[in-house]
Design a protein around this motif. Structure first.
Motif, PDB file in Angstrom:
ATOM      1  N   LEU A  15       0.928  -1.060   0.027  1.00 22.10           N
ATOM      2  CA  LEU A  15       0.014   0.067  -0.283  1.00 22.10           C
ATOM      3  C   LEU A  15       0.908   1.332   0.057  1.00 22.10           C
ATOM      4  O   LEU A  15       1.865   1.313   0.833  1.00 22.10           O
ATOM      5  N   LYS A  16       0.476   2.163  -0.914  1.00 20.53           N
ATOM      6  CA  LYS A  16       1.277   3.535  -1.096  1.00 20.53           C
ATOM      7  C   LYS A  16       0.454   4.586  -0.187  1.00 20.53           C
ATOM      8  O   LYS A  16      -0.775   4.431  -0.177  1.00 20.53           O
ATOM      9  N   TYR A  17       1.020   5.423   0.340  1.00 13.42           N
ATOM     10  CA  TYR A  17       0.891   6.752   0.730  1.00 13.42           C
ATOM     11  C   TYR A  17       1.283   7.922   0.330  1.00 13.42           C
ATOM     12  O   TYR A  17       2.641   8.092   0.339  1.00 13.42           O
ATOM     13  N   PHE A  18       0.730   8.841  -0.260  1.00  9.65           N
ATOM     14  CA  PHE A  18       1.219  10.490  -0.664  1.00  9.65           C
ATOM     15  C   PHE A  18       0.798  11.373   0.422  1.00  9.65           C
ATOM     16  O   PHE A  18      -0.312  11.654   0.536  1.00  9.65           O
ATOM     17  N   GLY A  19       1.764  12.057   0.849  1.00  8.04           N
ATOM     18  CA  GLY A  19       1.443  13.027   1.968  1.00  8.04           C
ATOM     19  C   GLY A  19       2.455  14.160   1.972  1.00  8.04           C
ATOM     20  O   GLY A  19       3.183  14.410   1.002  1.00  8.04           O
ATOM     21  N   ARG A  20       2.145  15.021   2.926  1.00  9.25           N
ATOM     22  CA  ARG A  20       2.984  16.358   3.142  1.00  9.25           C
ATOM     23  C   ARG A  20       3.191  16.401   4.561  1.00  9.25           C
ATOM     24  O   ARG A  20       2.279  16.164   5.360  1.00  9.25           O
ATOM     25  N   THR A  21       4.387  16.924   4.767  1.00  6.81           N
ATOM     26  CA  THR A  21       4.796  17.296   6.355  1.00  6.81           C
ATOM     27  C   THR A  21       5.714  18.593   6.082  1.00  6.81           C
ATOM     28  O   THR A  21       6.448  18.944   5.281  1.00  6.81           O
ATOM     29  N   ILE A  22       5.941  19.034   7.460  1.00  8.35           N
ATOM     30  CA  ILE A  22       6.819  20.037   7.734  1.00  8.35           C
ATOM     31  C   ILE A  22       7.887  19.482   8.952  1.00  8.35           C
ATOM     32  O   ILE A  22       8.722  20.347   9.341  1.00  8.35           O
ATOM     33  N   GLN A  23       7.490  18.237   9.220  1.00  7.11           N
ATOM     34  CA  GLN A  23       8.558  17.693  10.149  1.00  7.11           C
ATOM     35  C   GLN A  23       9.962  17.833   9.630  1.00  7.11           C
ATOM     36  O   GLN A  23      10.743  18.025   8.423  1.00  7.11           O
ATOM     37  N   ASN A  52       9.882   8.428  -2.188  1.00  8.10           N
ATOM     38  CA  ASN A  52      10.337   9.616  -2.728  1.00  8.10           C
ATOM     39  C   ASN A  52      10.039  10.625  -1.712  1.00  8.10           C
ATOM     40  O   ASN A  52       9.013  10.787  -0.977  1.00  8.10           O
ATOM     41  N   ILE A  53      10.995  11.739  -1.963  1.00 10.57           N
ATOM     42  CA  ILE A  53      10.584  12.891  -0.946  1.00 10.57           C
ATOM     43  C   ILE A  53      10.916  14.166  -2.157  1.00 10.57           C
ATOM     44  O   ILE A  53      12.098  14.173  -2.622  1.00 10.57           O
ATOM     45  N   TRP A  54      10.058  15.148  -1.752  1.00  8.63           N
ATOM     46  CA  TRP A  54      10.260  16.426  -2.740  1.00  8.63           C
ATOM     47  C   TRP A  54      10.279  17.730  -1.845  1.00  8.63           C
ATOM     48  O   TRP A  54       9.445  17.683  -0.856  1.00  8.63           O
TER      49      TRP A  54
END
Length: 76
Positions: A15-23, A52-54
Protein backbone atom coordinates in the motif's frame (compact mmCIF):
# COMPACT_ATOMS: atom_id res chain seq x y z
CA UNK A 1 9.46 26.89 6.49
CA UNK A 2 10.38 23.86 4.41
CA UNK A 3 7.54 21.70 3.10
CA UNK A 4 8.00 18.10 2.02
CA UNK A 5 5.81 15.89 -0.13
CA UNK A 6 6.51 12.20 0.06
CA UNK A 7 5.46 8.76 -1.07
CA UNK A 8 5.64 6.02 1.55
CA UNK A 9 4.96 2.34 1.00
CA UNK A 10 4.26 -0.52 3.37
CA UNK A 11 6.76 -3.14 2.21
CA UNK A 12 4.60 -6.14 3.19
CA UNK A 13 1.24 -5.03 1.79
CA UNK A 14 2.57 -2.69 -0.94
CA UNK A 15 0.00 0.00 0.00
CA UNK A 16 1.30 3.47 -0.93
CA UNK A 17 0.65 6.80 0.76
CA UNK A 18 1.19 10.28 -0.71
CA UNK A 19 1.48 12.96 1.93
CA UNK A 20 2.83 16.30 3.11
CA UNK A 21 4.80 17.28 6.20
CA UNK A 22 6.83 20.08 7.70
CA UNK A 23 8.66 17.72 10.09
CA UNK A 24 12.43 18.21 10.24
CA UNK A 25 13.15 14.63 9.12
CA UNK A 26 10.58 13.46 6.55
CA UNK A 27 12.31 10.06 6.33
CA UNK A 28 11.48 9.28 9.96
CA UNK A 29 7.96 10.67 9.69
CA UNK A 30 5.55 7.77 9.05
CA UNK A 31 2.49 9.74 7.90
CA UNK A 32 -0.74 10.69 9.62
CA UNK A 33 -3.78 9.98 7.45
CA UNK A 34 -6.46 7.98 9.28
CA UNK A 35 -6.57 5.10 6.80
CA UNK A 36 -2.77 4.98 6.51
CA UNK A 37 -2.23 5.14 10.28
CA UNK A 38 -4.72 2.31 10.89
CA UNK A 39 -3.04 0.27 8.15
CA UNK A 40 0.50 0.61 9.50
CA UNK A 41 -0.66 0.00 13.06
CA UNK A 42 -2.31 -3.24 11.92
CA UNK A 43 0.44 -4.52 9.60
CA UNK A 44 3.54 -3.05 11.25
CA UNK A 45 5.08 0.41 11.45
CA UNK A 46 8.57 -0.99 10.90
CA UNK A 47 7.68 -1.93 7.33
CA UNK A 48 7.14 1.66 6.13
CA UNK A 49 9.60 2.67 3.40
CA UNK A 50 10.15 6.11 1.90
CA UNK A 51 10.02 5.91 -1.90
CA UNK A 52 10.25 9.62 -2.82
CA UNK A 53 10.64 12.99 -1.13
CA UNK A 54 10.32 16.43 -2.71
CA UNK A 55 11.32 19.63 -0.91
CA UNK A 56 9.61 23.01 -1.38
CA UNK A 57 10.24 26.48 -0.01
CA UNK A 58 6.72 27.80 -0.61
CA UNK A 59 3.22 26.41 -0.30
CA UNK A 60 2.46 27.58 -3.84
CA UNK A 61 5.28 25.45 -5.33
CA UNK A 62 4.20 22.50 -3.20
CA UNK A 63 0.55 22.77 -4.21
CA UNK A 64 1.38 23.15 -7.89
CA UNK A 65 3.59 20.05 -7.86
CA UNK A 66 1.09 18.03 -5.80
CA UNK A 67 -1.78 18.74 -8.19
CA UNK A 68 0.24 17.67 -11.25
CA UNK A 69 1.68 14.61 -9.48
CA UNK A 70 -1.77 13.56 -8.27
CA UNK A 71 -3.27 13.84 -11.74
CA UNK A 72 -0.39 12.00 -13.43
CA UNK A 73 -0.57 9.17 -10.88
CA UNK A 74 -4.37 8.98 -10.65
CA UNK A 75 -4.43 9.94 -6.95
CA UNK A 76 -7.77 11.16 -5.62
Amino acid sequence: MTIYLYVKQHSKTKLKYFGRTIQIDPYKYKGSGDYWTNHINKYGRTFVETLNIWKFDTQEECTSFALVFSEENNIT
